[in-house]
Design a protein around this motif. Structure first.
Motif, PDB file in Angstrom:
ATOM      1  N   MET A  92      24.480  -1.576  -7.856  1.00 25.30           N
ATOM      2  CA  MET A  92      25.458  -1.183  -6.844  1.00 25.30           C
ATOM      3  C   MET A  92      25.063  -1.697  -5.473  1.00 25.30           C
ATOM      4  SD  MET A  92      26.698   2.656  -7.787  1.00 25.30           S
ATOM      5  CE  MET A  92      25.101   3.383  -7.630  1.00 25.30           C
ATOM      6  N   GLY A  93      23.958  -2.407  -5.440  1.00 27.83           N
ATOM      7  CA  GLY A  93      23.558  -2.932  -4.155  1.00 27.83           C
ATOM      8  C   GLY A  93      22.696  -1.984  -3.355  1.00 27.83           C
ATOM      9  N   ALA A  94      22.124  -1.013  -4.048  1.00 27.72           N
ATOM     10  CA  ALA A  94      21.235  -0.079  -3.330  1.00 27.72           C
ATOM     11  C   ALA A  94      19.957  -0.777  -2.938  1.00 27.72           C
ATOM     12  CB  ALA A  94      20.923   1.106  -4.233  1.00 27.72           C
ATOM     13  N   ARG A  95      19.257  -0.251  -1.971  1.00 33.70           N
ATOM     14  CA  ARG A  95      18.077  -0.938  -1.497  1.00 33.70           C
ATOM     15  C   ARG A  95      16.903  -0.745  -2.446  1.00 33.70           C
ATOM     16  NH1 ARG A  95      15.391   2.817   1.991  1.00 33.70           N
ATOM     17  NH2 ARG A  95      14.339   1.012   2.826  1.00 33.70           N
ATOM     18  N   ASP A  96      16.027  -1.740  -2.432  1.00 34.93           N
ATOM     19  CA  ASP A  96      14.827  -1.663  -3.250  1.00 34.93           C
ATOM     20  C   ASP A  96      13.653  -1.649  -2.289  1.00 34.93           C
ATOM     21  OD1 ASP A  96      12.722  -1.912  -4.972  1.00 34.93           O
ATOM     22  OD2 ASP A  96      13.664  -3.475  -6.191  1.00 34.93           O
ATOM     23  N   SER A  97      13.116  -0.454  -2.014  1.00 40.21           N
ATOM     24  CA  SER A  97      12.053  -0.354  -1.012  1.00 40.21           C
ATOM     25  C   SER A  97      10.782  -1.021  -1.487  1.00 40.21           C
ATOM     26  CB  SER A  97      11.792   1.123  -0.666  1.00 40.21           C
ATOM     27  OG  SER A  97      11.261   1.771  -1.814  1.00 40.21           O
ATOM     28  N   CYS A  98      10.602  -1.109  -2.808  1.00 40.75           N
ATOM     29  CA  CYS A  98       9.395  -1.764  -3.329  1.00 40.75           C
ATOM     30  C   CYS A  98       9.317  -3.198  -2.807  1.00 40.75           C
ATOM     31  CB  CYS A  98       9.407  -1.821  -4.864  1.00 40.75           C
ATOM     32  SG  CYS A  98       9.966  -0.314  -5.657  1.00 40.75           S
ATOM     33  N   VAL A  99      10.421  -3.950  -3.074  1.00 35.93           N
ATOM     34  CA  VAL A  99      10.448  -5.349  -2.649  1.00 35.93           C
ATOM     35  C   VAL A  99      10.365  -5.448  -1.137  1.00 35.93           C
ATOM     36  CG1 VAL A  99      11.838  -7.444  -2.607  1.00 35.93           C
ATOM     37  CG2 VAL A  99      11.743  -6.081  -4.675  1.00 35.93           C
ATOM     38  N   GLU A 100      11.090  -4.572  -0.442  1.00 31.02           N
ATOM     39  CA  GLU A 100      11.094  -4.622   1.023  1.00 31.02           C
ATOM     40  C   GLU A 100       9.700  -4.485   1.601  1.00 31.02           C
ATOM     41  OE1 GLU A 100      15.479  -2.673   1.637  1.00 31.02           O
ATOM     42  OE2 GLU A 100      13.825  -1.967   2.890  1.00 31.02           O
ATOM     43  N   CYS A 101       8.964  -3.425   1.140  1.00 24.76           N
ATOM     44  CA  CYS A 101       7.626  -3.212   1.705  1.00 24.76           C
ATOM     45  C   CYS A 101       6.648  -4.274   1.263  1.00 24.76           C
ATOM     46  CB  CYS A 101       7.091  -1.833   1.260  1.00 24.76           C
ATOM     47  SG  CYS A 101       7.882  -0.490   2.136  1.00 24.76           S
ATOM     48  N   HIS A 102       6.631  -4.545  -0.019  1.00 24.46           N
ATOM     49  CA  HIS A 102       5.620  -5.483  -0.522  1.00 24.46           C
ATOM     50  C   HIS A 102       5.819  -6.900  -0.019  1.00 24.46           C
ATOM     51  CE1 HIS A 102       2.939  -3.300  -3.305  1.00 24.46           C
ATOM     52  NE2 HIS A 102       3.928  -2.405  -3.316  1.00 24.46           N
ATOM     53  N   SER A 103       7.086  -7.302   0.297  1.00 24.21           N
ATOM     54  CA  SER A 103       7.304  -8.640   0.864  1.00 24.21           C
ATOM     55  C   SER A 103       6.628  -8.775   2.199  1.00 24.21           C
ATOM     56  CB  SER A 103       8.804  -8.898   1.071  1.00 24.21           C
ATOM     57  OG  SER A 103       9.516  -8.620  -0.090  1.00 24.21           O
ATOM     58  N   ALA A 104       6.481  -7.634   2.906  1.00 23.72           N
ATOM     59  CA  ALA A 104       5.869  -7.695   4.232  1.00 23.72           C
ATOM     60  C   ALA A 104       4.358  -7.697   4.164  1.00 23.72           C
ATOM     61  CB  ALA A 104       6.380  -6.520   5.053  1.00 23.72           C
ATOM     62  N   LEU A 105       3.800  -7.417   3.001  1.00 20.21           N
ATOM     63  CA  LEU A 105       2.333  -7.427   2.860  1.00 20.21           C
ATOM     64  C   LEU A 105       1.883  -8.858   2.623  1.00 20.21           C
ATOM     65  CD1 LEU A 105       2.050  -4.286   0.584  1.00 20.21           C
ATOM     66  CD2 LEU A 105       1.601  -4.410   3.046  1.00 20.21           C
ATOM     67  N   SER A 106       0.594  -9.005   2.293  1.00 24.13           N
ATOM     68  CA  SER A 106       0.116 -10.371   2.077  1.00 24.13           C
ATOM     69  C   SER A 106      -0.726 -10.459   0.804  1.00 24.13           C
ATOM     70  CB  SER A 106      -0.706 -10.836   3.280  1.00 24.13           C
ATOM     71  OG  SER A 106      -1.860 -10.017   3.369  1.00 24.13           O
ATOM     72  N   GLY A 107      -0.983 -11.686   0.377  1.00 27.84           N
ATOM     73  CA  GLY A 107      -1.879 -11.948  -0.753  1.00 27.84           C
ATOM     74  C   GLY A 107      -1.376 -11.349  -2.052  1.00 27.84           C
ATOM     75  N   ALA A 167       6.352  -9.345  -5.252  1.00 29.23           N
ATOM     76  CA  ALA A 167       7.677  -9.217  -4.632  1.00 29.23           C
ATOM     77  C   ALA A 167       8.344 -10.589  -4.530  1.00 29.23           C
ATOM     78  CB  ALA A 167       7.546  -8.581  -3.264  1.00 29.23           C
ATOM     79  N   VAL A 168       7.545 -11.591  -4.183  1.00 29.29           N
ATOM     80  CA  VAL A 168       8.091 -12.957  -4.068  1.00 29.29           C
ATOM     81  C   VAL A 168       8.504 -13.478  -5.444  1.00 29.29           C
ATOM     82  CG1 VAL A 168       7.519 -15.320  -3.475  1.00 29.29           C
ATOM     83  CG2 VAL A 168       6.740 -13.463  -2.002  1.00 29.29           C
ATOM     84  N   GLN A 169       7.638 -13.248  -6.428  1.00 32.88           N
ATOM     85  CA  GLN A 169       7.930 -13.752  -7.768  1.00 32.88           C
ATOM     86  C   GLN A 169       9.170 -13.111  -8.373  1.00 32.88           C
ATOM     87  OE1 GLN A 169       4.280 -12.919  -9.688  1.00 32.88           O
ATOM     88  NE2 GLN A 169       3.269 -14.793  -9.019  1.00 32.88           N
ATOM     89  N   MET A 170       9.416 -11.863  -8.021  1.00 31.73           N
ATOM     90  CA  MET A 170      10.567 -11.153  -8.585  1.00 31.73           C
ATOM     91  C   MET A 170      11.882 -11.831  -8.262  1.00 31.73           C
ATOM     92  SD  MET A 170       9.769  -8.763 -10.548  1.00 31.73           S
ATOM     93  CE  MET A 170      10.996  -7.499 -10.772  1.00 31.73           C
TER      94      MET A 170
END
Lengths: 363, 410, 143
Positions: free
Chosen positions: B18-33, B39-42
């Motif tokens: 439904m287009g709801a947000r995915d906080s997992c991807v949001e937070c982890h994309s901002a991390l590193s290594g 998150a990038v691979q997903m």
């Protein structure tokens, strides 16, 4: 008596065809004699090679079929089944190249001997038209064997035409007989090659030759100056039989060379064109189109806001117009000859063509 | 626990769909290594594309920004799963026919069952974490379809993937099996077909060993493997004297002569000569040895005849003669050669002789065509010579005529 | 002396000229004479008589320089395909029992529309058209 009969026949024809005036003319026709005289042969050689093209072309017409499903096979048939087919076809292909080469040599000799001067400007213009027609002959004839190289060379050529502004697309559609190179293109090119171009060529040839006879053969300015200084007329050679016999020798030599080329380096058949196969690497046109082709390859994709290829084509167009108008800018306002300018321009053009053709061939 | 995960998975899926947000991807994309990589691979993951986000496997609540909430046990968060539990974990969905049917009309749901019959599955069941689990081959995040050329299990990349463990001596030390399979396979015609020609129909590791139920084909099943494509060889071999003998010896049919991984290009040298395979068992003077020598000689004869034809036609073609039809005809001789080499598997010189004779006839015909073409070339050169002489005589005549004309006083 | 030289010259010129003209005209005249098999293109190939093949059987015929598989599927129906397998160019054959086209090299299978059923071949077989003219069967390229 046989001899008498022959003389009677001649007189009969003479009365009806006014051969007398022609004979008179030929008997008085002369050719200037000087160190550059051999260059005068090249016009005649070009004409001779054109006649060879017409004759071998007519013979090839007996077997060639201008449709995509039969063109390649008919050329293969000529090369393998028809007696001396390999000879006629190879002579036709080699002679085409030699004729264009000879035409260029003839043009450059006219430039360097400054024969374009008044009153021969129209002769020059008709000659440029003839050169253009020869190149058109080469381009249209190249497609007819319908092999991979012909097909893609035509595709590249018509694509270049399409890139011209305004007239480009309609021109390309006219040439191709449609959106793509195909059976319609083959039919058209065949029509151009065996009917339209020979007709146009004949007309301009008659004009060109008539003008040459009318104005006589020109002598280079330096020779004229020498003669004026020494108060002596320019030495002349009688056209008939002296120059003509020499010309016959040149023509015979050309025949020998053609025969050797056809027998030792027969023209290849190639692989039948497959429009759906990707273009093979290293496609390039015949040598006489290599210089502009290579130049276009070197141009960057955009110069300023203009597309590189378009700029190149326009530049060539301008160059051709400029070159055609040579007799007019070769003379300054006072009517004096700018011989050094013309010689310089000639050397520049010749060098450009030679160097870029070589580069296009080896790169 | 299982129910929680599935519930959250479905919610997450519905949410993402439904287009709801995915906080997992949001937070982890901002991390590193290592924390950012998943998150990038997903972005390229088949699961993510179907609306199954991080929470579908790891649990948790993707709608909350608060890490305490989104990664809490209460919301079903399981964190990084234990290796030994991964197969069962994936099987929760992939063995559930009804669930998989949502994504595909004809899903395979036997992967887990097959896996448990494999060596990998058995070792995992006994607690050996060094054996391969689903994620080792298919990837963890960024799982792609098998058809995708970037997938580690795509036929072109599969050998490399299997080789990660199987070609590593340290990893395989405790199992006592060889680690040269990848190197050997890379020498084979099958790998050449895959890599150089991109022929995906050629066998990769899984084609012979199976993928989920990966087991080395036993003596009895090698036939089933090779014979799937090489049908005629299989049929001839089955009727040949070798079959009962090899069966009795417990030798694995095709592998005895052709090897399993390093399946090389065949040649008459396999039959006769110093490198011959037959001489490994058969004495040169024995019936078998003589038969091998005969078959080898026969095939070599056809090989040579075909090469002779090809080279004379090549010479003629280079000399400018039109020989394309004859060149096409040599393909018939090449086909006879192929038939002869197939017939070897009957291990009877008479069977080999027949296609060889056919091939020799065609080779002789094409060789003659080449000879005729060269003769025609010579005829043309003679003709050229004659016309050149005529031309030279004429030119000489013209030259002297000119000389005479111009030497006379006017 | 001069007279002799003149006549040698005339002979030289005459013979050379005649010989060279003949060496140009002779090939041209032979060229114009049509060869035995006047057909250039192979758009069609004869494939024998109707009675040569029984229903549900096939044979390989020569189309130009390539092999074509001619199949008589029923009393009245004929199919023809290029007999060159699209995998690695082996010659295919017709399997009567399975009514399929099979390639022995790597077990490729095609259906009676030339389309790949199973095995390594990457593309379908090129189809040719078959015409029956009275008793004669003729295979032609599909335009």
């Amino acid at each position: 008596m046989a001899g008498g009969g022959f003389k009677d026949a001649r007189e009969w024809l003479q009365e009806r065809l006014c051969l007398g005036s022609i004979q008179e003319f030929v008997a008085h026709k002369t050719v200037p004699l000087h160190s550059a005289t051999p260059w005068y042969f090249f016009g005649g050689i070009t004409l001779f090679l054109f006649v060879i093209q017409v004759l071998t072309g007519i013979l090839l017409l007996l077997y060639y079929r201008p449709t995509p499903s039969e063109a390649y096979e008919s050329v293969q048939f000529i090369m393998t089944r028809v007696e001396f087919g390999w000879l006629i076809r190879s002579v036709h292909s080699w002679s085409a190249n030699l004729m264009i080469l000879s035409a260029f040599v003839h043009m450059f000799s006219v430039v360097f001997l400054h024969s374009y001067r008044r009153p021969r400007e129209v002769t020059w213009l008709s000659g440029i038209v003839l050169l253009g027609l020869s190149l058109a002959f080469g381009f249209s004839g190249y497609l007819l064997p319908w092999n991979t190289i012909s097909y893609f060379a035509t595709k590249v050529g018509t694509d270049m035409a399409a890139s011209l502004p305004w007239i480009g697309e309609p021109l390309a559609r006219f040439l191709r007989g449609g959106e793509d190179v195909g059976g319609a293109t083959l039919t058209r090119f065949f029509g151009f090659h065996v009917a339209v171009l020979p007709g146009a060529m004949t007309l301009f040839l008659l004009l060109h030759l008539a003008l040459v006879q009318k104005h006589g053969i020109s002598s280079p300015p330096k020779v004229e100056q020498e003669a004026r200084r020494a108060s002596k007329p320019i030495p002349q050679m009688a056209f008939f039989p002296n120059f003509f016999l020499r010309e016959l020798m040149a023509w015979y030599a050309a025949l020998g060379i053609l025969g050797a080329l056809a027998a030792l380096f027969p023209w290849e058949l190639g692989v039948k064109a497959d429009p759906f196969a990707p273009a093979p690497a290293g496609i390039r046109p015949e040598w006489y189109f290599l210089a502009p082709f290579y130049t276009l390859k070197l141009l960057p994709s955009h110069v300023w806001f203009i597309e590189g290829e378009l700029l190149g084509l326009l530049a060539f167009g301008l160059l051709c117009v400029f070159w055609a108008l040579l007799p007019f800018w070769a003379v300054n306002r006072a009517g004096a000859l700018r011989t050094r300018l013309v010689t310089g321009a000639g050397v520049a053009l010749l060098s450009y063509l030679a160097v870029f053709s070589a580069l296009g061939y080896w790169r | 626990m299982r129910m929680t995960v599935i519930l959250w998975a479905l919610t997450g899926a519905a949410g993402l769909a439904m287009g709801a947000r995915d906080s997992c991807v949001e937070c982890h994309s901002a991390l590193s290594g290592d924390l950012q990589a998943p998150a990038v691979q997903m972005e390229n993951d088949v699961h993510a594309r179907r609306g199954l986000g991080c929470a579908a496997c790891h649990g948790g609540d993707p709608s909350s920004d608060d890490p305490q909430v989104s990664m809490s046990r209460a919301r079903g968060f399981t964190g990084k799963p234990n290796r030994l539990t991964i197969p069962k974990f994936c099987a929760r969905c992939h063995s559930d026919a009804a669930f998989m049917h949502r994504f595909q009309p004809q899903p395979r749901v036997d992967q887990y069952a097959q896996y448990m019959t494999s060596i990998h599955g058995k070792r995992i069941a006994s607690g050996d974490a060094a054996a391969a689990v689903c994620t080792d081959c298919h990837g963890t995040h960024g799982v792609r379809a098998v058809k995708d050329p970037l997938s580690p299990v795509h036929p072109l990349r599969l050998p490399e993937t299997c080789g990660r463990c199987h070609a590593d001596p340290q990893h395989m030390a405790k199992y006592g099996i060889p680690t040269n399979q990848l190197a050997e396979f890379r020498k084979s015609v099958h790998w050449e077909a895959l890599e150089k020609r991109g022929d995906l129909s050629a066998p990769s590791c899984a084609s012979c060993h199976g993928n989920h139920g990966a087991t080395p084909p036993g003596v009895a099943t090698v036939a089933a493997v090779c014979g799937t494509c090489h049908v005629l060889m299989q049929q001839l071999y089955d009727k040949s004297p070798h079959r009962p003998v090899f069966d009795a010896m417990g030798a694995a049919g095709c592998v005895v002569c052709h090897s399993n991984h390093a399946v090389l290009r065949t040649s008459p040298a396999m039959l006769a000569g110093p490198e011959a395979v037959c001489s490994r068992c058969h004495d040169a003077t024995s019936a078998g040895g003589l038969a091998a020598a005969q078959m080898g000689a026969s095939i070599q004869k056809l090989n040579e005849a075909l090469n002779r034809s090809r080279s004379i036609l090549d010479e003629a073609s280079k000399a400018g003669m039109e020989v394309s039809e004859a060149v096409m005809r040599t393909n018939d001789a090449a086909e006879a050669l192929v038939k002869a080499r197939v017939a070897v598997h009957a291990f009877d010189p008479k069977a080999v002789e027949q296609p060889v004779q056919e091939g020799l006839a065609v080779a002789a015909e094409t060789y003659q065509a080449g000879v005729d073409a060269m003769r025609e070339r010579d005829r043309r050169r003679i003709g050229l010579g004659v016309s050149l002489i005529a031309i030279l005589i004429t030119m000489a005549g013209l030259w002297f005529t000119i000389r005479r004309l111009e030497s006379q006083p006017r | 002396m001069a007279q002799e030289r003149r006549s040698i010259l005339r002979w030289l010129l005459g013979t050379g000229f005649t010989a060279s003209i003949i060496s140009f005209i002779y090939p041209a005249i032979r060229f114009m004479n049509p060869p035995e098999a006047p057909e250039a293109a192979v758009n069609e190939a004869p494939a024998g008589n109707v009675s040569d093949l029984k229903p549900n059987s096939a044979k390989i015929i020569r189309f130009g320089s390539r092999p074509v598989l001619l199949i008589r599927t029923s009393e009245t129906e004929w199919r023809a395909f290029s007999a060159i397998c699209t995998h690695l160019n082996c010659t295919v054959q017709y399997q009567q029992a399975e009514r399929q086209i099979w390639c022995a090299c790597h077990n490729g299978l095609y259906d009676l529309n030339g389309r790949v059923v199973s095995g390594p071949p990457p593309r379908a077989l090129e189809e040719y058209s078959v015409r029956v003219r009275g008793e004669e069967v003729v295979v032609a390229r599909r335009a």
